[in-house]
Design an enzyme around this catalytic site. Sequence first.
Site, PDB file in Angstrom:
ATOM      1  N   HIS A  63      -4.034   1.096   7.885  1.00 27.64           N
ATOM      2  CA  HIS A  63      -2.699   1.683   7.796  1.00 27.64           C
ATOM      3  C   HIS A  63      -2.697   2.884   6.847  1.00 27.64           C
ATOM      4  CE1 HIS A  63       1.808   1.199   7.841  1.00 27.64           C
ATOM      5  NE2 HIS A  63       1.659   1.919   6.740  1.00 27.64           N
ATOM      6  N   GLU A  64      -3.261   2.716   5.656  1.00 26.50           N
ATOM      7  CA  GLU A  64      -3.241   3.806   4.665  1.00 26.50           C
ATOM      8  C   GLU A  64      -4.164   4.951   5.058  1.00 26.50           C
ATOM      9  OE1 GLU A  64      -0.786   3.703   2.766  1.00 26.50           O
ATOM     10  OE2 GLU A  64      -0.382   1.578   2.988  1.00 26.50           O
ATOM     11  N   GLY A 113       0.827  -1.192   0.000  1.00 25.06           N
ATOM     12  CA  GLY A 113       0.000   0.000   0.000  1.00 25.06           C
ATOM     13  C   GLY A 113       0.864   1.245   0.000  1.00 25.06           C
ATOM     14  N   GLN A 133       2.894   9.899   1.437  1.00 25.65           N
ATOM     15  CA  GLN A 133       4.179   9.205   1.489  1.00 25.65           C
ATOM     16  C   GLN A 133       5.066   9.581   0.306  1.00 25.65           C
ATOM     17  OE1 GLN A 133       2.273   5.153   2.344  1.00 25.65           O
ATOM     18  NE2 GLN A 133       4.306   4.996   3.270  1.00 25.65           N
ATOM     19  N   HIS A 169      -2.328   7.002   7.408  1.00 26.47           N
ATOM     20  CA  HIS A 169      -1.357   7.872   6.728  1.00 26.47           C
ATOM     21  C   HIS A 169      -1.983   9.183   6.273  1.00 26.47           C
ATOM     22  CE1 HIS A 169       2.594   6.170   6.396  1.00 26.47           C
ATOM     23  NE2 HIS A 169       2.145   5.004   5.977  1.00 26.47           N
ATOM     24  N   CYS A 200       6.355  -0.257   7.391  1.00 24.93           N
ATOM     25  CA  CYS A 200       5.934   0.898   6.601  1.00 24.93           C
ATOM     26  C   CYS A 200       7.081   1.339   5.702  1.00 24.93           C
ATOM     27  CB  CYS A 200       5.538   2.037   7.542  1.00 24.93           C
ATOM     28  SG  CYS A 200       4.982   3.527   6.691  1.00 24.93           S
ATOM     29  N   LEU A 201       6.762   1.649   4.461  1.00 25.91           N
ATOM     30  CA  LEU A 201       7.783   2.121   3.525  1.00 25.91           C
ATOM     31  C   LEU A 201       8.406   3.435   3.990  1.00 25.91           C
ATOM     32  CD1 LEU A 201       5.948   1.325   0.162  1.00 25.91           C
ATOM     33  CD2 LEU A 201       7.761  -0.006   1.270  1.00 25.91           C
TER      34      LEU A 201
END
Length: 167
Positions: free
Chosen positions: A132-133, A46, A51, A136, A90-91
Amino acid sequence: MSLLHLRTIPDPVLRQKARRVTKIDDALQRLIDDMIDTMREANGVGLAANQVGVLQRVVVIEIPEEEEVRVLINPEIVRREGERVVDEGCLSIPGYRGELVRSLKVRARALDREGKPVRIKAEGLLAQALEHETDHINGTLYIDHLESADKLWKLQPQEAGARSEES
């Protein structure tokens, strides 16, 4: 299509709340395509627009067992059920993972990339990725949900490159 620069902590854009999308145009379609390429290149499941430094409420999710990428514009979690402990990465926080509590099931609503309303009932990895997204685009990171600092750990180099529940 091109790869976008992934923002990592402590970049302040990750803590900002993204704005609602009011216009679905060619520029937004290019952003979505570039986000998908960037997510895939980084081996994520995702990616939220902030991000990559764009403060718009847009997320892309690609669950390994699903055939298509989910594109969600202005997503909202409308219902949560149950709790489960998950291992999450997480990226934007490369090289680390943490143990936290996520919902067992979620219901969400959003617009698809054409602007049509969609409703999603999810459990498992999709529910986790939706939470999660959505976090963000609200300026929240998974580390904010950790019970304590000892629930976060540094990955070994061979683990850091593997595709997992990072978004």
